[in-house]
Design an enzyme around this catalytic site. Structure first.
Site, short mmCIF file in Angstrom:
data_model
loop_
_atom_site.label_atom_id
_atom_site.label_comp_id
_atom_site.label_asym_id
_atom_site.label_seq_id
_atom_site.Cartn_x
_atom_site.Cartn_y
_atom_site.Cartn_z
N ASN A 163 -102.24 77.12 -55.77
CA ASN A 163 -102.65 75.96 -54.95
C ASN A 163 -103.34 76.37 -53.73
O ASN A 163 -104.44 76.17 -53.21
CB ASN A 163 -101.47 74.99 -54.69
CG ASN A 163 -100.99 74.28 -56.08
OD1 ASN A 163 -101.81 74.33 -57.14
ND2 ASN A 163 -99.88 73.45 -56.07
N ASP A 181 -99.66 72.86 -49.78
CA ASP A 181 -100.30 73.87 -50.16
C ASP A 181 -101.67 73.80 -49.50
O ASP A 181 -102.20 75.07 -49.16
CB ASP A 181 -100.28 74.21 -51.69
CG ASP A 181 -98.98 73.91 -52.11
OD1 ASP A 181 -97.84 74.61 -51.49
OD2 ASP A 181 -98.76 73.45 -53.36
N GLU A 230 -92.03 81.02 -54.31
CA GLU A 230 -91.93 80.83 -55.79
C GLU A 230 -91.87 82.24 -56.70
O GLU A 230 -91.63 82.04 -57.84
CB GLU A 230 -92.85 79.63 -56.34
CG GLU A 230 -92.43 78.46 -55.96
CD GLU A 230 -93.46 77.22 -56.61
OE1 GLU A 230 -92.78 76.17 -56.78
OE2 GLU A 230 -94.35 77.73 -57.09
N GLY A 279 -98.74 75.25 -59.10
CA GLY A 279 -98.11 76.50 -58.62
C GLY A 279 -98.34 76.63 -57.18
O GLY A 279 -99.55 76.53 -56.70
N LYS A 280 -97.58 76.85 -56.32
CA LYS A 280 -97.85 76.80 -55.05
C LYS A 280 -98.86 77.93 -54.46
O LYS A 280 -99.61 77.74 -53.60
CB LYS A 280 -96.50 76.92 -54.23
CG LYS A 280 -95.65 75.82 -54.06
CD LYS A 280 -94.45 75.70 -53.33
CE LYS A 280 -93.34 74.73 -53.68
NZ LYS A 280 -93.83 73.32 -53.65
N GLY A 281 -98.54 79.18 -55.18
CA GLY A 281 -99.59 80.33 -54.80
C GLY A 281 -100.86 79.99 -55.06
O GLY A 281 -101.37 80.12 -54.40
#
Ligand code: RIB
Length: 310
Positions: A46, A252, A142, A42-44
């Protein structure tokens, strides 16, 4: 670093299901995977982990499901030293991503948002004091766009620098006229956002920056020099040359490391060199989070590289 800069990340948490494939499947094609594995991504999350490993004092605002993955995920981040009291639990499913990684380390990703889409502007407002006290706010796309917009407006009103990776890039974001300090984009996102080709961006960087509505625009280009466009001009900063194993999460890692260096007061060129090294190291292992590097490894690689500007 005298004091760890306080970074607030607002973003997604996913469980990544990865398939190693000879090439990214074409429309209508069926492929056999050579390996499969599951890890946390998950980008956040990460970005948050990257910022923590790069030396930041990190809080992640996000949402996981009321499933086993959600509980496991919060414990994983807490044990990594990230403040997790701001992570909610809502709905049956934690977000997940299905990722194909080819023999060159390149990837294609499909995300099912799950609980990430339960994060609303109201949840963000509950953390207004925290956001106002941050040295930098770091986000991607996201989570729902209204949530991102609300967080950005709180930070901007308080003079907190906002660093945004507009990924996945959507037409809603392009039309939203959001103004931030720093946009970090890969080449694909940059050309789509400003409707210019790579050659046009190189020839008219200030037109690209104006179209992107940011103070500084950082375009990562894989192994090619990272392009940094500010009102004062452009920098081209060569990343360390590596042979990628898996590029998932490299952007990320770049964003998280950049946020820490920038919030710590490092000059822009140095901060991008630091972030370039973090991004390169993140390609050297399998999966998004397992390969995110620690500060010592980043600094060691920066030290080994002379880099170049042009
Ligand atoms: O940037 C990589 C991330 O994108 C993956 O971890 C996946 O979860 C998707 O969000």
């Amino acid at each position: 670093m005298l004091q760890r800069p306080k970074i607030v990340v607002i973003g997604s948490l996913n469980v990544d299901h990865t398939l190693r494939v000879p090439h990214i499947p074409a429309p209508g094609e069926t492929l056999t995977a050579t390996a499969t594995f599951t890890c946390l991504g998950g980008k956040g999350a990460n970005q948050a982990l990257a910022a923590a490993r790069a030396g930041g004092d990190v809080t992640l605002i996000g949402c996981v499901g009321e499933d086993n993955f959600g509980a496991r995920y919060i414990e994983h981040l807490r044990s990594a030293g990230i403040h997790t009291g701001t992570i909610m639990r809502a709905g049956p499913s934690t977000g997940c991503a299905f990722i194909a990684v080819d023999d060159t380390g390149e990837n294609g990703i499909v995300v099912s948002p799950g609980a990430n889409h339960a994060l609303t502007p109201i949840h963000v407002e509950e953390h207004t004091t925290l956001i106002r006290s941050a040295a930098a706010l770091l986000l991607e796309l996201e989570c729902p766009l209204p949530t991102v917009l609300r967080a950005v407006s709180i930070a901007v009103a308080a003079g907190v620098p906002v660093i945004l990776n507009p990924s996945p890039l959507t037409s809603e974001f392009i039309q939203a006229h959001m103004e931030v300090n720093t946009l970090i984009l890969n080449e694909h996102e940059a050309t789509a956002l400003v409707s210019m080709t790579r050659a046009e961006i190189d020839a008219e960087p200030q037109r690209a920056r104006a179209a992107a509505r940011c103070r500084q625009m950082i375009i990562t280009r894989g192994g090619d020099p990272t392009l940094v466009i500010t009102a004062g001009g452009i920098l081209k900063i060569a990343p360390p040359q590596v042979i990628p194993v898996d590029t998932v999460g490299a952007g990320d890692a770049f964003a998280g490391a950049f946020a820490v260096a920038h919030a710590d007061g490092m000059a822009l060129e140095g901060a991008v060199r630091f972030a370039n090294a973090a991004g390169a190291l993140a390609t050297q292992g399998v999966g998004a989070q397992p390969s995110i590097p620690w500060r010592d490894a980043i600094l060691a690689l920066v030290g080994r590289c002379n880099g170049s500007t042009g």
